[in-house]
Write a protein that holds these residues in place. Structure first.
Motif, short mmCIF file in Angstrom:
data_model
loop_
_atom_site.label_atom_id
_atom_site.label_comp_id
_atom_site.label_asym_id
_atom_site.label_seq_id
_atom_site.Cartn_x
_atom_site.Cartn_y
_atom_site.Cartn_z
N ALA B 89 -2.26 -3.97 13.59
CA ALA B 89 -2.69 -3.61 12.31
C ALA B 89 -3.90 -4.35 11.81
CB ALA B 89 -1.50 -3.55 11.68
N MET B 90 -3.51 -5.62 11.75
CA MET B 90 -4.59 -6.51 11.05
C MET B 90 -6.10 -6.54 11.71
SD MET B 90 -3.00 -10.05 9.43
CE MET B 90 -2.48 -10.55 10.94
N GLY B 93 -7.68 -3.06 10.99
CA GLY B 93 -8.00 -3.09 9.49
C GLY B 93 -9.45 -3.74 9.37
N LEU B 109 -2.87 8.78 -4.36
CA LEU B 109 -3.65 7.51 -4.71
C LEU B 109 -5.07 8.26 -4.82
CD1 LEU B 109 -3.32 4.43 -2.51
CD2 LEU B 109 -2.50 4.97 -4.70
N ILE B 112 -10.78 6.36 -5.30
CA ILE B 112 -11.32 4.92 -4.87
C ILE B 112 -10.21 4.10 -4.51
CG2 ILE B 112 -10.92 4.29 -7.41
CD1 ILE B 112 -13.57 2.75 -7.33
N GLU B 113 -9.11 4.47 -4.88
CA GLU B 113 -7.81 3.68 -4.65
C GLU B 113 -7.63 3.79 -2.98
OE1 GLU B 113 -5.33 3.96 -8.73
OE2 GLU B 113 -4.96 5.25 -7.16
N MET B 116 -9.85 1.41 -1.60
CA MET B 116 -9.46 -0.04 -1.61
C MET B 116 -8.30 -0.49 -0.90
SD MET B 116 -10.35 -1.04 -5.67
CE MET B 116 -8.76 -0.37 -6.31
N LEU B 117 -7.63 0.56 -0.26
CA LEU B 117 -6.26 0.02 0.19
C LEU B 117 -6.38 -0.74 1.42
CD1 LEU B 117 -3.27 0.88 0.03
CD2 LEU B 117 -3.41 2.81 1.53
N PRO B 118 -7.46 -0.39 2.36
CA PRO B 118 -7.59 -1.26 3.53
C PRO B 118 -8.10 -2.55 3.11
CG PRO B 118 -8.70 0.84 4.03
CD PRO B 118 -8.39 0.76 2.39
N ASP B 120 -6.68 -4.23 0.39
CA ASP B 120 -5.59 -4.76 -0.18
C ASP B 120 -4.89 -5.27 1.07
OD1 ASP B 120 -3.37 -5.24 -1.49
OD2 ASP B 120 -2.78 -3.33 -1.83
N PHE B 121 -4.56 -4.34 2.18
CA PHE B 121 -3.74 -4.65 3.29
C PHE B 121 -4.30 -5.75 4.19
CE2 PHE B 121 -1.82 -0.22 3.42
CZ PHE B 121 -0.84 -0.63 2.99
N CYS B 122 -5.63 -5.92 4.19
CA CYS B 122 -6.20 -6.84 5.22
C CYS B 122 -6.70 -8.05 4.29
CB CYS B 122 -7.21 -6.27 5.91
SG CYS B 122 -6.76 -5.10 7.06
N ARG B 166 -13.26 5.00 3.21
CA ARG B 166 -12.21 4.24 3.37
C ARG B 166 -12.38 3.53 4.79
NH1 ARG B 166 -6.35 6.90 3.94
NH2 ARG B 166 -7.35 7.58 5.71
#
Ligand code: ATP
Ligand code: MG
Lengths: 806, 245
Positions: B89-90, B93, B109, B112-113, B116-118, B120-122, B166
């Motif tokens: 996953a990391m 990403g 979401l 834009i959210e 931004m999610l990836p 945030d996760f990474c 994204r």
């Protein structure tokens, strides 16, 4: 970008949005958890408050350690008792039973039909040190001559208020009027709701108005320290012999109750046990409910989990998101369930306190219950969610992403599908809904477990209820319509002759009855036991034997105990011989049996001929029972009054009269508390079931949105969509009902066993078959109701919605 | 020229003897049979083939979305087949941007959210910089004006461009797209393809599955998958060469 969430990372925004955009689902999950919090708060809170307050009120009343019933004693004797080593305080009082009725009755020819009032004359109201009563309302206090304080529970059976006048007939037959100047609460008095007698208090100078001497006939004492019952019993023997006996005071009876145990202790223990069991069950139910809902949410979120993983989200990050979501549900649930639970608990404890006749000073649930409620609202959902969330977030990305299409289950391979395929001729919507029902097997299993458990408990509760009612029949071992007691022994022959001449009396049976005391191996004495002499062949007795046998024709010194004696005196076993002190003489009996009769206080039975023999009074009776040709309880009461009047006219004063129905009510009202509690239990559990089923059905609708859309697209009507979901709900409910019924049989037996142990009273087991029927109807109705709203939502799904979904 | 180009750049994706067997059905099904493949940095590779031939399976091997039954998948020096789920996953990403046929934006979401999610996760970029970076990406896909809408309010083409933004969020060197234009009309599909061409020019490596033969003919290198094997490879000359002749 400057919304209220702008400070939050996107994944937390997703959590917030998921919560707020799926309002109905959020509401549902919150309700599922809240129901558990509510049940725990009501049940455990109620239990906690009752126990705490009861203990507090009981302890505050300073119940006497020992009480002696004596022929006559004055203050010097009381002071001598108080000076005795091991005695802290002693008090004297005079008690007597009078007959009373409301209002001035100067003309009443007879006191037939008047009620019994236990009067205690106390030397000191304001500085009493034991068996204290609490003043609830008063016109003047303390009472002076001619004034009466009534125990408040009388108000539950009749309309008495401060200022009322009551007419009283003393044992001598003298009539007088007393004015009620106050209502008091006495936790140590048998509530009037349980026994047909009321309790009242007067000053010593009122005794003269009742033709009574002013010396004491009871001495109560408080021991130093906190003695055990055995220690207290030994102290009682010492005081009796060394103080009272030495001063020429004759002790008629010694009473040493189990320290700290109230006479309602058995009922109380049973109630508290039931509440505990209910608490544990509702906890389990709510846990299942939460697992079911969280699992459903995870199932719904599976493709989103896949996307998040595909864009770099780690399983633990995603897991945390969902756990936080569950925690938020939990916080809401506590916020909703706790206050409602506390309010319901308030009502419930108030109700219970009224039934048990004690006052609650503070309704605040114990802190431990609040902690438990919070734990149930937060920890249980989190624990319950752990497995589904873990499974949901561990799912591999391919599988998660593949789950997006039309419900990507491998349905068609399953046995069920093949089985359904075999059932031709099933209407298509029904076949479809059956398919849907089995499609989501995992959740189906959980919902079924929840609803089955609820069903099983509800049906068990109904069985426990019917068993208790059956027990009421069993504890009643007599076959009479009315009975009366005399203050002094009467001639059996004369009484039976007078009574049998009364119109409506078809059979009479007089019996001797004396107070006796069992002397234990260590020399201490039991509570007084009523020794009743019965003719072994009498058809007025219908003994139900739990051990040994009933009295037989050739028996002489044989004795049969009731359940209360057997419970209090473990030394007394069938086959053992036992020494009973009857009318001052020690007699040895052989215990031949135990009857199931109980809850009426300690009673033992011996052959009437032998009781006559030891009493030295042949043919003397203390109790008369009679039968009438009718089943009408009003008629029983009327005929009893006629008999009573006829006897009094012939110079046979009757002390107390009771119909069979009165007696049954007495026992029933004690067990009735249990029945009431059980009913409340059933309602709470049914609520859990309703919420659970509604939840499952709603989630099914949410999950089937796409399918519904497709069905709508190919022309399914509103009606057939309703039909699909309602059928599904009903099928689930019927399975739960069936399995629940199977489980409820052993479950009710186990519950009853627990109750038996708690109360020390053998209970009759009667499985409530009617309950199975009632619950079938109820659960079907619940299923229909629970599926209606989801079905409505389903019917509102448009083709466009379904295609746009996610 | 193309051989010159490939010689210059290093091998970024390498599949060696990759076999994928699905055993979810009643009989195990071999979806990939001993596939060998190398993709160099900066390449634009198209995977074509009949439905059910194994294209999705193949691209899933490269993105680490699925694991090979046997064989090796090395992407940018990382043995993808040997990573556990979390490491995958990391790694994914930061290394590969994934674009799906059905856009797969998170519905609750905003655009834009979602972008931004990836990050945030990474944990890429400082949190304060993320909106700006996401906006920049949205400008690149010409969606800046739609940034604060929910995906459901966007057209299919807009959703796919948002999904591409994204996929680019963490500035990954590789973009893997499974039929990104499959659900778009030809004009929109064209626009998305053009965006991909620009990204290749910006030195991204793109692997794309497509059904669209027109689009397939416009990628530099197209591979035909049939019955779990790569059976054909066509190298198209760059447009500039064709135009210049
Ligand atoms: N999870 C699975 N379980 C079993 N078989 C599968 C699974 N996924 C794919 N297959 C099979 O593997 C083969 C290749 O599938 P894949 O999805 O890679 O094809 P594709 O080339 O992407 O087709 P399409 O162009 O239709 O998307 C197909 O025959 C499919 O039936
Ligand atoms: Mg595919």
């Amino acid at each position: 970008m400057s919304g209220p969430l702008s400070g939050l990372a996107p994944r937390w925004r997703k959590v917030v949005r998921d919560l707020s955009s799926h309002r109905f689902r959020t509401l549902l999950v919150v309700l599922s958890i809240a129901v558990g919090v509510f049940a725990i708060t009501v049940v455990m809170g109620g239990r906690g408050i009752l126990l705490r307050e009861f203990e507090a009120v009981y302890a505050a009343s300073v119940p006497a350690t020992i009480s002696f019933s004596v022929d006559a004693a004055d203050d010097s004797v009381v002071r001598a008792v108080e000076r005795f080593e091991g005695v802290r305080f002693a008090e004297g009082r005079r008690t007597l039973a009078v007959r009373y009725t409301k209002g001035e009755q100067p003309e009443a020819a007879s006191s037939a039909g008047w009620d019994t009032l236990h009067v205690s004359a106390l030397p000191e109201f304001e500085r009493g040190r034991m068996d204290l009563v609490t003043l609830e309302s008063a016109r003047s206090f303390p009472p002076v001559a001619g004034e009466l304080l009534l125990e408040r529970s009388v108000q539950m059976v009749a309309d008495y208020a401060v200022g009322d006048v009551v007419s009283v007939e003393a044992p001598s037959g003298k009539r007088t009027e007393l004015r009620v100047t106050g209502i008091v609460h006495d936790i140590n008095a048998f509530p009037a709701t349980f026994v047909a007698t009321a309790t009242g208090y007067v000053s010593m100078d009122t005794l003269r108005l009742l033709d009574q001497p002013t010396h004491y006939n009871e001495i109560h004492l408080i021991a130093e320290g906190a003695p055990t019952r055995a220690e207290a019993s030994r102290l009682a023997v010492e005081v009796r012999d060394d103080v009272l006996g030495a001063r020429g005071v004759r002790v008629l009876q010694t009473s040493v109750p189990e320290p700290g145990s109230h006479f309602l202790g058995d009922i109380f223990r049973a109630v508290s046990l039931l509440l505990l069991a209910l608490g544990v069950l509702s906890l389990a139910l709510s846990g299942f409910l939460v697992v079911t809902t969280v699992q459903a949410i995870m199932a719904q979120q599976v493709s989103q989990v896949g996307i998040m993983k595909a864009v770099g989200g780690r399983a633990d990050q995603i897991m945390r998101m969902y756990l936080v979501m569950v925690a938020v549900y939990g916080v809401f649930a506590v916020a909703v369930g706790m206050p409602i639970g506390a309010a319901a608990g308030h009502w419930f404890t108030g109700y219970a306190a009224d039934l048990l006749n004690f006052r609650i000073t503070t309704y605040a649930p114990p802190p431990s219950v609040i902690a438990l409620g919070v734990a149930v609202g937060l920890a249980v959902p989190l624990l319950a969610a752990l497995v589904p969330v873990r499974l949901g977030t561990r799912i591999s990305v391919v599988r998660a992403l593949n789950a997006t299409g039309m419900s990507g289950t491998s349905f068609g391979h399953g046995l069920i599908d093949r089985a359904l395929g075999l059932v031709r001729g099933l209407p298509r919507p029904v076949a479809l809904s059956l398919r849907n029902t089995f499609l989501r097997k995992g959740r189906l299993t959980l919902t079924l477990v929840t609803l089955t458990l609820a069903s099983a408990v509800i049906m068990s509760v109904m069985s426990v209820q019917s068993s208790i009612l059956a027990t009421v029949d069993e504890v009643d071992m007599w076959d009479f319509d009315a009975q009366m007691w005399f203050a002094v022994p009467q001639s059996r022959e004369a009484v039976e002759r007078i009574a049998s001449r009364v119109e409506g009396v078809v059979a009479v049976s007089g019996m001797p009855e004396y107070r006796s005391v069992f002397t234990r191996a260590d020399g201490t004495e039991s509570q007084p036991i009523d020794l009743i002499g019965v003719d072994p062949a009498s058809d007025f007795v219908v003994p139900r034997i739990s051990e040994g046998r009933w009295l037989a024709a050739g028996d002489r010194a044989a004795i049969v105990l009731n359940a209360d004696v057997a419970k209090d005196e473990p030394e007394l076993r069938v086959g053992s011989s036992a020494t009973f002190n009857v009318l001052g003489e020690d007699r040895t009996f052989e215990v031949v049996g135990v009857v199931t009769a109980g809850l009426m206080g300690p009673v033992a039975f011996a052959p009437a001929a032998y009781v006559d023999e030891i009493a030295g009074r042949s043919g003397a009776i203390m109790r008369l029972q009679l039968r009438t040709p009718t089943d009408d309880t009003w008629e029983h009461a009327r005929i009893a009054r006629v008999v009573e009047r006829r006897l009094e006219e012939r110079g046979v004063p009757v002390a107390f009269t009771q119909t069979a129905n009165d007696q049954r009510d007495q026992v029933a009202s004690q067990l009735g508390i249990l029945v009431t509690f059980l009913a409340i239990m059933g309602v709470i559990l049914a609520a859990v079931g309703v919420i659970g089923l509604t939840g499952t059905m709603t989630i099914n609708v949410l999950e089937s949105t796409r399918e519904i859309g497709v069905m709508r697209a190919i022309g399914a009507s509103h009606r057939s969509i309703y039909q699909i979901f309602v059928t599904e709900g009903v099928v689930i409910a019927l399975i739960a009902w069936f399995v629940g019924a199977l489980v409820s049989y052993p479950m009710s037996a186990a519950l009853l066993d627990m109750l038996e142990r708690a109360m020390g009273l053998p209970l009759a087991f009667e499985y409530a078959w009617s309950g199975v029927g009632i619950w079938l109807a109820a659960v079907t109705a619940i299923a229909i109701a629970a599926s209606m709203l989801p079905a409505f939502r389903a019917s509102q799904v448009s083709v466009r919605d379904a295609i746009a979904y996610e | 020229m193309s051989s010159q180009h490939t010689a210059e750049s290093s091998v970024l994706v390498s599949l060696r003897d990759v076999v994928k067997v699905y055993d979810t059905g009643e009989v195990p099904f071999t979806a990939l049979r001993h596939v060998d493949l190398e993709v160099r940095s900066g390449e634009f590779v198209g995977l074509i083939g009949k439905s059910g031939s194994g294209k999705t399976t193949l691209i899933n091997m490269i993105t680490g979305i699925d694991r090979p039954t046997s064989g090796e998948v090395v992407v940018g020096g990382t043995p993808v087949h040997a990573l556990n789920e979390n490491q995958l996953a990391m790694w994914r990403g930061r290394t590969i941007g994934v674009v799906f046929q059905f856009f797969q934006l998170l519905p609750t979401l905003t655009v834009i959210e979602n972008v931004m999610l990836p990050m945030d996760f990474c944990a890429m970029y400082a949190p304060a910089e993320r909106p700006e970076h996401a906006m920049h990406l949205l400008e690149q896909v010409e969606l800046a004006d739609q940034a604060h809408k929910l995906p459901s309010a966007l057209s299919g083409g807009q959703q796919q461009r948002a999904a591409i933004a994204r996929a680019l969020a963490n500035d990954p060197p590789i973009l893997a797209a499974d039929e990104p234009t499959g659900n778009l009309d030809s004009k929109t599909a064209d626009a998305v393809f053009h965006l991909f061409e620009e990204l290749v020019e910006a030195h991204k490596t793109i692997i794309m599955v497509t059904h669209d033969t027109d689009i397939a003919s416009r990628v530099r290198r197209s591979l035909t998958v049939s019955d779990g094997e790569i059976t054909d490879e066509i190298i198209h000359r760059p447009r500039a060469e064709r135009v210049g002749l």
